[in-house]
Motif scaffolding. Structure first.
Motif, PDB file in Angstrom:
ATOM      1  N   GLY A  49      42.759  27.236  35.247  1.00  0.00           N
ATOM      2  CA  GLY A  49      42.213  27.346  36.680  1.00  0.00           C
ATOM      3  C   GLY A  49      41.162  28.213  36.787  1.00  0.00           C
ATOM      4  N   THR A  50      40.819  29.249  35.599  1.00  0.00           N
ATOM      5  CA  THR A  50      39.955  30.170  35.658  1.00  0.00           C
ATOM      6  C   THR A  50      38.564  29.697  36.172  1.00  0.00           C
ATOM      7  N   THR A  51      38.143  28.640  35.315  1.00  0.00           N
ATOM      8  CA  THR A  51      36.930  27.948  35.553  1.00  0.00           C
ATOM      9  C   THR A  51      36.689  27.597  37.022  1.00  0.00           C
ATOM     10  N   ARG A  52      37.634  26.854  37.563  1.00  0.00           N
ATOM     11  CA  ARG A  52      37.392  26.416  38.837  1.00  0.00           C
ATOM     12  C   ARG A  52      37.618  27.480  39.789  1.00  0.00           C
ATOM     13  N   SER A  53      38.387  28.486  39.620  1.00  0.00           N
ATOM     14  CA  SER A  53      38.340  29.870  40.457  1.00  0.00           C
ATOM     15  C   SER A  53      37.063  30.527  40.603  1.00  0.00           C
ATOM     16  N   ILE A  54      36.179  30.395  39.311  1.00  0.00           N
ATOM     17  CA  ILE A  54      35.109  31.357  39.267  1.00  0.00           C
ATOM     18  C   ILE A  54      33.962  30.314  40.059  1.00  0.00           C
ATOM     19  N   PHE A  55      34.002  28.940  40.195  1.00  0.00           N
ATOM     20  CA  PHE A  55      33.184  28.286  40.671  1.00  0.00           C
ATOM     21  C   PHE A  55      33.350  28.316  41.982  1.00  0.00           C
ATOM     22  N   GLU A  56      34.613  28.498  42.607  1.00  0.00           N
ATOM     23  CA  GLU A  56      34.895  28.670  43.877  1.00  0.00           C
ATOM     24  C   GLU A  56      34.310  30.239  44.436  1.00  0.00           C
ATOM     25  N   LEU A  57      34.283  31.194  43.561  1.00  0.00           N
ATOM     26  CA  LEU A  57      33.622  32.568  43.991  1.00  0.00           C
ATOM     27  C   LEU A  57      32.134  32.196  43.977  1.00  0.00           C
ATOM     28  N   PHE A  58      31.490  31.375  43.019  1.00  0.00           N
ATOM     29  CA  PHE A  58      30.070  31.227  43.153  1.00  0.00           C
ATOM     30  C   PHE A  58      29.794  30.672  44.653  1.00  0.00           C
ATOM     31  N   ASP A  59      30.688  29.681  45.112  1.00  0.00           N
ATOM     32  CA  ASP A  59      30.413  29.205  46.219  1.00  0.00           C
ATOM     33  C   ASP A  59      30.741  29.949  47.710  1.00  0.00           C
ATOM     34  N   GLY A  60      31.266  31.256  47.292  1.00  0.00           N
ATOM     35  CA  GLY A  60      31.572  32.169  48.164  1.00  0.00           C
ATOM     36  C   GLY A  60      32.952  32.010  48.893  1.00  0.00           C
ATOM     37  N   TRP A  68      43.177  29.192  43.166  1.00  0.00           N
ATOM     38  CA  TRP A  68      43.199  28.496  42.130  1.00  0.00           C
ATOM     39  C   TRP A  68      43.832  29.318  40.892  1.00  0.00           C
ATOM     40  N   ASN A  69      43.299  30.569  40.763  1.00  0.00           N
ATOM     41  CA  ASN A  69      43.756  31.401  39.720  1.00  0.00           C
ATOM     42  C   ASN A  69      43.249  32.938  39.683  1.00  0.00           C
ATOM     43  N   PRO A  70      43.905  33.918  40.440  1.00  0.00           N
ATOM     44  CA  PRO A  70      43.266  35.319  40.562  1.00  0.00           C
ATOM     45  C   PRO A  70      42.872  35.798  39.250  1.00  0.00           C
ATOM     46  N   MET A  71      43.078  35.242  38.118  1.00  0.00           N
ATOM     47  CA  MET A  71      42.602  35.806  36.887  1.00  0.00           C
ATOM     48  C   MET A  71      40.926  35.598  36.797  1.00  0.00           C
ATOM     49  N   GLY A  72      40.460  34.540  37.650  1.00  0.00           N
ATOM     50  CA  GLY A  72      39.118  34.126  37.785  1.00  0.00           C
ATOM     51  C   GLY A  72      38.395  35.428  38.083  1.00  0.00           C
ATOM     52  N   ILE A  73      38.463  36.086  39.086  1.00  0.00           N
ATOM     53  CA  ILE A  73      37.729  37.324  39.502  1.00  0.00           C
ATOM     54  C   ILE A  73      37.705  37.966  38.461  1.00  0.00           C
ATOM     55  N   MET A  74      38.880  38.639  37.863  1.00  0.00           N
ATOM     56  CA  MET A  74      38.895  39.502  36.734  1.00  0.00           C
ATOM     57  C   MET A  74      38.155  39.169  35.599  1.00  0.00           C
ATOM     58  N   VAL A  75      38.190  37.936  35.204  1.00  0.00           N
ATOM     59  CA  VAL A  75      37.108  37.122  34.330  1.00  0.00           C
ATOM     60  C   VAL A  75      35.734  37.598  34.462  1.00  0.00           C
ATOM     61  N   LEU A  76      35.392  36.995  35.931  1.00  0.00           N
ATOM     62  CA  LEU A  76      34.071  37.046  36.307  1.00  0.00           C
ATOM     63  C   LEU A  76      33.459  38.592  36.139  1.00  0.00           C
ATOM     64  N   LEU A  77      34.281  39.487  36.728  1.00  0.00           N
ATOM     65  CA  LEU A  77      33.945  40.874  36.724  1.00  0.00           C
ATOM     66  C   LEU A  77      33.670  41.360  35.366  1.00  0.00           C
ATOM     67  N   ILE A  78      34.602  40.929  34.372  1.00  0.00           N
ATOM     68  CA  ILE A  78      34.386  41.469  32.906  1.00  0.00           C
ATOM     69  C   ILE A  78      33.105  40.873  32.260  1.00  0.00           C
ATOM     70  N   MET A  79      33.057  39.446  32.707  1.00  0.00           N
ATOM     71  CA  MET A  79      31.797  38.841  32.150  1.00  0.00           C
ATOM     72  C   MET A  79      30.323  39.548  32.455  1.00  0.00           C
ATOM     73  N   VAL A  80      30.730  39.923  33.826  1.00  0.00           N
ATOM     74  CA  VAL A  80      29.185  40.441  34.360  1.00  0.00           C
ATOM     75  C   VAL A  80      29.045  42.084  34.181  1.00  0.00           C
ATOM     76  N   ILE A  81      30.126  42.644  34.062  1.00  0.00           N
ATOM     77  CA  ILE A  81      29.694  44.268  33.882  1.00  0.00           C
ATOM     78  C   ILE A  81      30.062  44.384  32.495  1.00  0.00           C
ATOM     79  N   SER A  82      30.593  43.922  31.598  1.00  0.00           N
ATOM     80  CA  SER A  82      30.766  44.456  30.199  1.00  0.00           C
ATOM     81  C   SER A  82      29.353  44.223  29.330  1.00  0.00           C
ATOM     82  N   PRO A  83      28.794  43.020  29.458  1.00  0.00           N
ATOM     83  CA  PRO A  83      27.331  42.935  28.750  1.00  0.00           C
ATOM     84  C   PRO A  83      26.445  44.081  29.136  1.00  0.00           C
ATOM     85  N   VAL A  84      26.295  44.256  30.226  1.00  0.00           N
ATOM     86  CA  VAL A  84      25.393  45.241  30.979  1.00  0.00           C
ATOM     87  C   VAL A  84      25.887  46.666  30.544  1.00  0.00           C
TER      88      VAL A  84
END
Lengths: 137, 114
Positions: free
Chosen positions: A53-64, A72-88
């Motif tokens: 449900g992480t992917t669906r959770s991230i898409f919901e975040l994209f839609d605001g 969907w899954n609270p882990m989605g926010i965590m994964v998105l934060l890691i995916m945005v912050i760590s590469p930078v």
């Protein structure tokens, strides 16, 4: 773990995750809403894993829709934060020839290994898993 | 150290290390002081076969990496359904060398600090 190895693994994982999101988003835009299952546990047993449900959770975040994303899954926010912050962070480290990400990672790893943090974290993961099963993801 | 002891160690512990490291380990043991032998004997090396079984069964949840002490990678696998299943499958092949690498680090630790 060496600095370069960690940075390579994290960058590859983030690139893979972004590619996955891009593919799923294209499918979504083309209205191909058939379920794509990348989870080994769900494919083999039919039972969702703690991070389904992480992917669906991230898409919901994209839609605001933050609340819907959490549902969907609270882990989605965590994964998105890691995916945005760590590469930078890693790219900045590489440009400035520092190893601040590696030091932070090592410190976080040590803290996670202490039982006072590991036990509650494990409890939360199990709770999320039970919730996922109840939701029938 | 006595050759007999060294060969006994190599025979009983060969499966815990990469084959190409065994020659170097043997040389180091021959040169090693006898006082380090009890410490070396007490070390609990990680069995690569156990890790392979854990990886096959619980790799998608990152349990293999957690057990190995790579907590960060374990969390990464846990959060991403085992890296969308791909990382979990890669780890079926990588977990045994990773366990042997940890054993090698432990061995070198004993050599330098004991």
């Amino acid at each position: 773990m060496s600095r370069n190895r960690l940075y390579t693994i994290v960058l590859l994982a983030c690139a893979g995750g972004s590619l996955w999101l891009w593919i799923q988003n294209s499918r979504h835009l083309l209205a191909q809403n058939g379920e794509t299952n990348a989870c080994l546990i769900k494919t083999l047993t039919g039972v969702p894993c703690p991070s389904c449900g992480t992917t669906r959770s991230i898409f919901e975040l994209f839609d605001g829709h933050v609340m819907s994303s959490l549902q969907w899954n609270p882990m989605g926010i965590m994964v998105l934060l890691i995916m945005v912050i760590s590469p930078v962070w890693i790219l900045l480290d590489l440009l400035l020839r520092k190893d601040s990400f590696l030091r932070c990672y090592s410190r976080a790893e040590k803290q996670l290994q202490s039982k006072w943090i590991a036990m509650p974290a494990m409890g939360l993961v199990v709770f999320n898993w039970v919730w996922n099963i109840c939701k029938g993801l | 150290m006595e050759l007999q002891k060294v060969d006994l160690f190599i025979m009983t512990n060969a499966k815990f290390f990469e084959a190409h490291h065994l020659g170097w380990i043997r040389e180091q043991l021959i040169q090693m002081d006898d006082s380090k032998w009890p410490t070396l004997q007490m070390q609990q090396f990680k069995d690569p076969t156990t890790y392979l079984i854990v990886s096959l069964l619980g790799g998608s949840l990152g349990i293999d990496r957690f057990m190995l002490g790579d907590t960060g990678l374990g969390v990464g696998k846990l959060l991403t359904c085992g890296g969308l299943g791909i990382w979990a499958i890669i780890d079926w092949f990588m977990i045994m060398p990773a366990a042997r690498e940890k054993n090698m680090a432990l061995f070198q630790n004993v050599l330098s600090y004991a």
